[in-house]
Design a protein around this motif. Structure first.
Motif, short mmCIF file in Angstrom:
data_model
loop_
_atom_site.label_atom_id
_atom_site.label_comp_id
_atom_site.label_asym_id
_atom_site.label_seq_id
_atom_site.Cartn_x
_atom_site.Cartn_y
_atom_site.Cartn_z
N GLY A 14 0.75 -0.40 0.51
CA GLY A 14 -0.16 -0.15 0.42
C GLY A 14 0.89 1.18 -0.08
N SER A 15 1.86 1.15 0.02
CA SER A 15 2.83 2.53 -0.16
C SER A 15 2.74 2.64 -1.71
N HIS A 16 3.33 4.03 -1.39
CA HIS A 16 2.91 5.09 -2.51
C HIS A 16 4.74 4.77 -3.24
N LEU A 17 4.45 4.66 -4.52
CA LEU A 17 5.83 4.50 -5.25
C LEU A 17 5.39 5.97 -6.39
N SER A 18 6.92 5.73 -6.87
CA SER A 18 6.87 7.00 -7.41
C SER A 18 8.55 6.84 -8.33
N THR A 27 21.62 18.76 -7.66
CA THR A 27 21.08 19.85 -6.21
C THR A 27 18.93 19.47 -6.94
N THR A 28 18.71 20.51 -5.78
CA THR A 28 17.53 20.82 -5.75
C THR A 28 17.37 21.75 -6.60
N SER A 29 18.09 22.91 -6.64
CA SER A 29 17.92 23.64 -7.47
C SER A 29 17.92 23.40 -9.43
N GLN A 30 18.89 22.38 -9.29
CA GLN A 30 19.14 21.65 -10.92
C GLN A 30 17.71 20.70 -10.88
N ARG A 31 17.15 20.02 -10.48
CA ARG A 31 16.29 19.09 -10.45
C ARG A 31 14.77 20.41 -10.80
N GLN A 32 15.05 21.51 -10.28
CA GLN A 32 13.79 21.92 -9.88
C GLN A 32 14.12 23.26 -11.45
N CYS A 45 8.12 18.08 -3.02
CA CYS A 45 8.54 16.35 -2.26
C CYS A 45 9.34 16.56 -0.84
N PRO A 46 9.23 16.13 -0.10
CA PRO A 46 10.02 16.67 1.13
C PRO A 46 12.32 16.82 1.01
N SER A 52 19.01 19.91 4.08
CA SER A 52 19.80 19.89 3.76
C SER A 52 19.50 18.93 2.57
N GLU A 53 18.42 18.41 2.26
CA GLU A 53 18.14 16.96 1.00
C GLU A 53 18.15 16.28 1.75
N CYS A 54 17.07 15.87 2.68
CA CYS A 54 16.45 14.39 3.39
C CYS A 54 18.13 14.49 4.58
#
Length: 146
Positions: A14-18, A27-32, A45-46, A52-54
């Motif tokens: 039942g877990s969400h898969l993505s 990096t976050t900036s590059q991904r965005q 997403c979290p 700290s990117e988790c």
């Protein structure tokens, strides 16, 4: 036709898969930026919301001033519908030094190129080099680029 998918860890029923549309080592900036340019959405997403990117600190560098802290994006990062092109500033979690995003992004871009070089060497090498060792070398190299 049969498709088999293997997970690196146990997944509870039942877990969400993505799946990721972008390079998870970016990096976050590059991904965005990539998501805005190709998929026309902002990821909330979290990991994208956490400076700290988790705990991975992929967008962070060792602070050149205190040498013990990490420079990482300042909150808030991105909210849905906002301009996600750039994080405006990075701040050291130890001494508080603030750097403009362009300075940090240039260093992170160089580190990304280092990663591509290491990755291509690993693909070309006939010897069995552990990818974990290459990742460790990249992290050390990334931290030294400041």
């Amino acid at each position: 036709m049969k498709l088999t998918i293997r997970a690196a860890q146990t997944i509870a029923k039942g877990s969400h898969l993505s799946m990721s549309y972008v390079d998870l080592m970016a990096t976050t900036s590059q991904r965005q930026q990539e998501l805005q340019a190709t998929k026309f959405f902002t990821c909330v997403c979290p990991r994208c919301q956490d400076p700290s990117e988790c705990g991975s600190f992929l967008s962070a560098l060792l602070c050149p001033t205190c040498s013990t802290g990490k420079d990482y994006p300042m909150l808030p990062l991105f909210a849905e519908g906002e301009d996600t092109s750039i994080v405006q500033a990075y701040s050291c979690g130890t001494c508080g030094l603030v750097k403009h995003h362009e300075e940090v992004e240039q260093v992170l871009d160089r580190a990304g190129k280092e990663w591509e070089t290491i990755d291509s060497i690993l693909e070309d090498e006939e010897e069995d080099i552990e990818k974990d060792v290459a990742i460790q070398l990249l992290v050390v190299r990334r931290l030294q680029l400041c």
